[in-house]
Design an enzyme around this catalytic site. Structure first.
Site, PDB file in Angstrom:
ATOM      1  CG  HIS A 186      30.366   0.745  74.345  1.00 23.05           C
ATOM      2  ND1 HIS A 186      30.516   1.071  75.518  1.00 23.05           N
ATOM      3  CD2 HIS A 186      30.993   1.947  73.752  1.00 23.05           C
ATOM      4  CE1 HIS A 186      31.085   2.242  76.000  1.00 23.05           C
ATOM      5  NE2 HIS A 186      31.407   2.866  74.884  1.00 23.05           N
TER       6      HIS A 186
ATOM      7  CG  LEU B  71      34.068   5.393  64.837  1.00 23.49           C
ATOM      8  CD1 LEU B  71      35.221   5.345  64.155  1.00 23.49           C
ATOM      9  CD2 LEU B  71      33.606   3.905  64.851  1.00 23.49           C
ATOM     10  CG  ASP B  72      32.958   3.355  71.672  1.00 23.16           C
ATOM     11  OD1 ASP B  72      31.743   3.768  71.360  1.00 23.16           O
ATOM     12  OD2 ASP B  72      33.332   2.212  71.947  1.00 23.16           O
ATOM     13  CB  VAL B  73      36.579   8.655  73.133  1.00 22.28           C
ATOM     14  CG1 VAL B  73      37.030   7.861  74.191  1.00 22.28           C
ATOM     15  CG2 VAL B  73      37.740   9.937  73.098  1.00 22.28           C
TER      16      VAL B  73
ATOM     17  CB  THR C 135      36.732   3.183  68.020  1.00 19.33           C
ATOM     18  OG1 THR C 135      36.275   2.330  69.282  1.00 19.33           O
ATOM     19  CG2 THR C 135      36.690   2.527  66.911  1.00 19.33           C
TER      20      THR C 135
END
Length: 232
Positions: free
Chosen positions: A187, A100-102, A104
């Site tokens: 993303h 997961l993105d930072v 998210t």
């Protein structure tokens, strides 16, 4: 199992460092100093390193409710790491199963079982990942109908040569969407909504396949049960 491999899997030592430790006489099996790296051992042998008994860690399967501001990486960065929230030995062996993105939040799986991780993340397995997506502007009416159709058919993202795999889109509120993906491009959620002219303000993963966060609070983690592991 070879003794050098046993040492590597129960300590932070590399194979070469394990052999050097044996040559220095720092490794014993059942009270006898062993310098032959190929010596076969199993769980019934008492293996010690510098006088301390060693035990195999085994394979681990972890679910974490990731907060925002935490990175899914084993490298040291400016942000805290997901593995730093987990209290288990030999954390560096755990790999995120679908990052997961930072910024998210939500469900993250971690494991040191590469085959299991591949089963979870492989698009061929069609393991659905459920996201709650908060948009900057409402998505409704004809625009929503078009988005549902486009996502189901696949969206060609900027810089990609092939469209995304079919995804399932539904709206819970005018600005809150539920999106189910069966792959994990870079993303992807944000890029899919950008492709239809919508900006994602917040993103939260609620479930992967049959596994949901349930009562797990933000920042908390637990090991999966045998049944949960087998479900994938």
């Amino acid at each position: 199992m070879r003794l050098d491999r046993f040492i590597c899997e129960s300590t932070e030592l590399t194979r070469s460092l394990a052999k050097k430790a044996m040559h220095r006489g720092e490794v014993s099996v059942d009270g006898e100093v062993i310098k032959n790296a190929a010596t076969q051992v199993n769980e019934h042998h008492r293996v010690t390193f510098q006088g301390e008994p060693l035990m195999l860690v085994g394979l681990r399967y972890v679910i974490l409710h990731k907060p925002a501001g935490v990175e899914c990486t084993t490298r040291r960065t400016l942000y805290p790491r997901a593995i730093d929230l987990i209290d288990l030995p030999m954390l560096e062996r755990l790999q995120t199963v679908g990052r997961l993105d930072v910024d998210t939040t939500g469900l993250v799986l971690l494991s040191d079982d590469g085959q299991w991780s591949h089963r979870v993340t492989s698009p061929k397995r069609r393991c659905g990942k459920v996201y709650r997506v908060t948009l900057a502007e409402p998505l409704e009416g004809d625009a929503l109908d078009a988005a549902v159709r486009d996502f189901a058919e696949g969206v060609l993202l900027e810089g990609e040569e092939k469209p995304t795999r079919p995804a399932e889109l539904a709206m819970r509120e005018p600005r809150v969407a539920e999106l189910v993906l069966y792959e994990g491009k870079y993303h992807q959620v944000k890029r899919m909504f950008a492709a239809i002219g919508h900006h994602v303000e917040a993103l939260h993963r609620e479930a992967i396949g049959p596994l949901a966060l349930g009562e797990l609070a933000e920042g908390e983690w637990r090991e999966l049960s045998a049944e949960e592991v087998a479900a994938f």
